[in-house]
Write an enzyme that holds these catalytic residues in place. Structure first.
Site, PDB file in Angstrom:
ATOM      1  N   LYS A  64      40.049  11.352  30.639  1.00  0.00           N
ATOM      2  CA  LYS A  64      40.312  12.188  31.813  1.00  0.00           C
ATOM      3  C   LYS A  64      39.840  13.597  31.447  1.00  0.00           C
ATOM      4  O   LYS A  64      40.606  14.562  31.458  1.00  0.00           O
ATOM      5  CB  LYS A  64      41.815  12.139  32.160  1.00  0.00           C
ATOM      6  N   ASP A  72      46.648   0.912  27.406  1.00  0.00           N
ATOM      7  CA  ASP A  72      47.770   0.045  27.789  1.00  0.00           C
ATOM      8  C   ASP A  72      47.603  -0.378  29.251  1.00  0.00           C
ATOM      9  O   ASP A  72      47.697  -1.559  29.589  1.00  0.00           O
ATOM     10  CB  ASP A  72      49.089   0.807  27.593  1.00  0.00           C
ATOM     11  N   ASP A  88      40.346   7.123  36.252  1.00  0.00           N
ATOM     12  CA  ASP A  88      40.559   6.662  37.634  1.00  0.00           C
ATOM     13  C   ASP A  88      39.339   5.886  38.123  1.00  0.00           C
ATOM     14  O   ASP A  88      39.448   4.829  38.743  1.00  0.00           O
ATOM     15  CB  ASP A  88      40.931   7.834  38.568  1.00  0.00           C
ATOM     16  N   ASP A 104      46.083  -4.333  30.854  1.00  0.00           N
ATOM     17  CA  ASP A 104      46.805  -5.220  31.783  1.00  0.00           C
ATOM     18  C   ASP A 104      45.928  -5.505  33.006  1.00  0.00           C
ATOM     19  O   ASP A 104      45.867  -6.639  33.495  1.00  0.00           O
ATOM     20  CB  ASP A 104      48.113  -4.575  32.274  1.00  0.00           C
ATOM     21  N   TYR A 133      52.377   8.039  23.104  1.00  0.00           N
ATOM     22  CA  TYR A 133      53.381   7.135  22.524  1.00  0.00           C
ATOM     23  C   TYR A 133      54.061   7.731  21.298  1.00  0.00           C
ATOM     24  O   TYR A 133      55.186   7.397  20.983  1.00  0.00           O
ATOM     25  CB  TYR A 133      52.724   5.813  22.109  1.00  0.00           C
TER      26      TYR A 133
HETATM   27  C1  IPM Z   1      51.649  -3.585  25.065  1.00  0.00           C
HETATM   28  C2  IPM Z   1      53.049  -3.339  25.554  1.00  0.00           C
HETATM   29  C3  IPM Z   1      53.704  -2.287  24.684  1.00  0.00           C
HETATM   30  C4  IPM Z   1      52.830  -1.039  24.736  1.00  0.00           C
HETATM   31  C5  IPM Z   1      55.147  -1.977  25.038  1.00  0.00           C
HETATM   32  C6  IPM Z   1      56.031  -3.210  24.995  1.00  0.00           C
HETATM   33  C7  IPM Z   1      55.739  -0.878  24.196  1.00  0.00           C
HETATM   34  O1  IPM Z   1      53.021  -2.950  26.890  1.00  0.00           O
HETATM   35  O2  IPM Z   1      51.516  -4.024  23.910  1.00  0.00           O
HETATM   36  O3  IPM Z   1      50.719  -3.357  25.830  1.00  0.00           O
HETATM   37  O4  IPM Z   1      52.918  -0.264  25.688  1.00  0.00           O
HETATM   38  O5  IPM Z   1      52.038  -0.850  23.812  1.00  0.00           O
HETATM   39 MG    MG Z   2      51.098  -3.064  27.795  1.00  0.00          MG
END
Ligand code: IPM
Ligand code: MG
Length: 356
Positions: free
Chosen positions: A190, A246, A222, A250, A141
């Site tokens: 990884k 990240d 993975d 999710d 990032y």
């Molecule tokens: C998160 C989001 C952000 C990230 C984006 C919006 C830049 O996906 O907070 O997980 O990748 O950190």
């Molecule tokens: Mg995210």
């Protein structure tokens, strides 16, 4: 009196943040705390108003507050701006960096009422309680980026950089957290391919020597992704670099029923930042159907980690546990429950806290 900077942002940001404030006010009323909320612009909303997604005024407000509550940023409308003006790269990432928030905590916890709302079998997720600790201010990032023209097209570069210090500080935080939980840290990397991952393993393994009561496991990313849906309850604290964190957070959110349930706390600097793990969902903006619980739970984390008001944090969690027995937003709706809008969900949770 506690000063809280409120950055609603874009898309569904304003409507979910409103509910979190409503709930925090209810906590204030019940326990006699005084919260002073001050709003500022961030993301596309700030760009539209003043030409920059992270105005100096907003940063100043954050630095002068006890904690920051953020909704979400971004949307199609701003996707084609130069990268430094886009809500994500121009506001959210520099905000995290400037506040020194190197550790992002994302708790994937399943509320008992939602065991059947997950797409996974109830026995796989029942009792789930995972803490993802994502490194937040390094890695891909923030590394050097390039796009250069070459014959036949372009050459594009993203760089993944970590220093010893950056690894140690977030790993220490993960070990400390695990010490208060089930005493297990799983490092996700990884290391079979990446030099940076090999070094993370080396550093984290050495640090583990200082924490004899904590078990350290190392897993390739993975494999971790697969284990997360196969047998998620094997995990306690998942420690990982920025990008893997990240993605895996999710995924972990879905175990809890919905991305709309996953809160987050970003820590490390003097001032913590609290935001739902999900995005701004522009297509649902203003429809009042978004689930505000991730943001409300982020408010609970704010009370716990920045203000040290554990009783307030607990009251929020207990109220949500109760309310979910009857009321659901669309993303977690099940037969026999009552469908409610974003603001009705906030009302129910706030009401429960006051009744509690
Ligand atoms: C998160 C989001 C952000 C990230 C984006 C919006 C830049 O996906 O907070 O997980 O990748 O950190
Ligand atoms: Mg995210």
């Amino acid at each position: 009196m506690y000063n809280i900077a409120v950055l609603p942002g874009d898309g569904i940001g304003p409507e979910i943040v409103e509910e979190a404030i409503k709930v925090l006010k209810a906590v204030g009323k019940r326990f006699g705390y005084e919260f002073n909320f001050t709003e500022a612009l961030v993301g596309g909303a700030a760009y539209d108003a003043v030409g920059h997604p992270l105005p100096q005024e907003t940063l100043d407000l954050c630095f002068n507050s006890d904690a920051v509550l953020l909704g979400a940023v971004g949307g199609d409308k701003w996707d084609n701006l130069p990268s430094h003006l886009r809500p994500e790269v121009g506001a959210l990432l520099p905000l995290r960096k400037k506040l020194g928030l190197f550790a992002n905590l994302r708790p994937a916890v399943i509320f008992p009422a939602l065991v059947n709302a997950s797409t996974l079998k109830p026995e796989v997720v029942e009792g789930l309680d995972i803490m993802v600790v994502r490194e937040l201010t390094g890695g891909l990032y923030f590394g050097e980026k390039k796009k250069e023209e070459i014959p036949g097209g372009y050459r594009v570069v993203d760089t993944l950089v970590y220093t010893t210090e950056e690894i140690v500080r977030v790993a220490r935080l993960a070990f400390d957290l695990a010490g208060k939980r089930r005493k297990k840290v799983t490092l996700v990397d990884k290391a079979n391919v990446l030099e940076s991952s090999r070094y993370w393993r080396e550093v984290v393994t050495e640090l583990a020597g200082e924490y004899p009561d904590i078990e350290l496991d190392c897993l390739y990313v993975d494999n971790a992704a697969m284990q997360l849906v196969k047998n998620p309850k094997q995990f306690d604290v998942l420690l990982t670099e920025n990008m893997f964190g990240d993605i895996l957070s999710d995924q972990a959110s879905q175990l809890t029923g919905s991305l709309g349930m996953l809160a987050s706390a970003s820590l490390g600097g003097k001032i913590g930042l609290y935001e739902p793990s999900h995005g701004s969902a522009p297509k649902y903006a203003g429809l009042k159907r978004a689930n505000p619980i991730a943001t409300i739970m982020s408010g609970a984390m704010l009370l716990r980690y920045s203000l040290n008001l554990e009783n307030g944090a607990r009251a929020i969690e207990e109220a949500i546990t109760e309310v979910l027995n009857k009321y659901r937003t669309k993303d977690i709706m099940e037969e026999g429950k009552q469908l409610v809008s974003t603001d009705e969900m906030g009302d129910r949770i706030a009401g429960q806290i006051l009744a509690g």
